[in-house]
Design an enzyme around this catalytic site. Structure first.
Site, short mmCIF file in Angstrom:
data_model
loop_
_atom_site.label_atom_id
_atom_site.label_comp_id
_atom_site.label_asym_id
_atom_site.label_seq_id
_atom_site.Cartn_x
_atom_site.Cartn_y
_atom_site.Cartn_z
N LEU A 36 62.30 7.02 15.04
CA LEU A 36 63.08 6.97 13.77
C LEU A 36 62.95 5.57 12.93
O LEU A 36 63.17 4.60 13.40
CB LEU A 36 64.68 7.26 13.76
CG LEU A 36 65.33 7.45 12.67
CD1 LEU A 36 65.02 9.01 12.13
CD2 LEU A 36 66.80 7.48 13.24
N ASP A 37 62.23 5.77 11.54
CA ASP A 37 62.02 4.70 10.82
C ASP A 37 63.03 3.48 10.91
O ASP A 37 64.00 3.95 10.85
CB ASP A 37 61.49 4.88 9.30
CG ASP A 37 60.16 5.52 9.33
OD1 ASP A 37 59.51 5.54 10.41
OD2 ASP A 37 59.81 6.41 8.41
#
Length: 292
Positions: A36-37
């Site tokens: 997840l960025d």
């Protein structure tokens, strides 16, 4: 310990940092099921112990995101963290055109991931190459959008909030970029939050800093997949890495439709994950995890 840990990742924290924090707390090997960025927040699923071997199956589950898109601007990262590379007026946008454009993006389509991403090119993350000045080319790949719906309509600033239900490998940043091109004015992700992954929801997640994590049983993961029970004789065959006849299996429940080729196999002393081969005639083992 073989379990899942649901983490509510805040903006600014990398997925790898969440793994390191959990590893220290739990004292076992830990991995994550899909990055997840750091610019995004929301549900990050960590895998503890032998559950790390189930990454492929967790990543295959459908995801739901909440995203705020800003029209009228393009950035090199396709989100708010990047440098602005183009600006244009978003004054003439309307909801009818937006809804038509969202409909055109639904279903299975080819998507080009952003150059600033963790995808590896010859072993090197694309973002490292791009930031060093290399012209990064990443092949388009098929992705699946089950549903894209408007949560908050276009406002005077040219932003809109969407809920996106999609399959694995999807970049919401690329969705924003593609939508901006269709609308003719550019767009980027202003904020992004993952709210669910399969049957796991953000509301049940721990903060990375919580003193104690709630451990989720692998049986909860199994509920996402078609589940079968096999005999003691077939269990020995399956554990030894050989396929078993699916007609000998006792079906106990159906899973999520997108995961139809995967199957969870329950034996007396193990929980196995595999897939169908031979047109569904056989169940081939992939991962075997002893029952706790």
């Amino acid at each position: 310990m073989n379990a899942l840990v649901l983490i509510n990742k805040p903006v600014g924290l990398r997925s790898s940092q969440c793994v390191s924090i959990a590893k220290k707390k739990l004292g076992v090997k830990v991995g994550h099921a899909g990055t997840l960025d750091s610019t995004a927040s929301g549900l990050l699923i960590l895998l503890a112990g032998n559950a790390t071997r189930l990454c492929e199956f967790v990543m295959s589950m459908p995801k739901i995101y909440r995203a705020v898109l800003q029209f009228g601007t393009e950035t090199d990262t396709y989100d708010y963290s990047g440098e602005v590379i183009r600006e244009s007026s978003a004054a003439n946008l309307d909801m009818r055109t937006l809804n038509d454009s969202l409909f055109s993006l639904s279903g299975i389509r080819l998507q080009s991931p952003p150059a600033i991403s963790a995808i590896k090119i010859d072993g090197t993350p694309a973002y490292k190459l791009a930031r060093s000045g290399v012209d990064v080319k990443i092949d388009s790949r098929p992705v699946y959008f089950r549903n894209i719906r408007v949560i908050e309509p276009l406002n005077d600033e040219g932003s809109v909030e969407l809920e996106v239900s999609c399959g694995r490998g999807t970049y919401i940043r690329s969705l924003a970029h593609d939508l901006g091109k269709i609308m003719g004015c550019g767009a980027y992700v202003k904020s992004l939050e993952r709210i669910s992954l399969g049957n796991f929801n953000l509301e049940n997640a721990n903060s990375p800093d919580d003193e104690h994590y709630h451990l989720v049983s692998l049986h909860e993961l199994a509920k996402n997949f078609t589940r079968v029970h096999i005999s003691q004789r077939d269990s020995k065959t399956f554990i030894n890495g050989m396929a078993v006849l699916s007609r000998h299996a006792e079906y106990t429940s159906e899973g999520i439709s997108e995961l139809n080729n995967y199957v969870c196999v329950e034996g007396d002393n193990f929980l196995g994950f595999g897939y169908y081969v031979g047109g569904g005639k056989y169940i081939c083992p992939s991962v075997i995890v002893p029952k706790d």
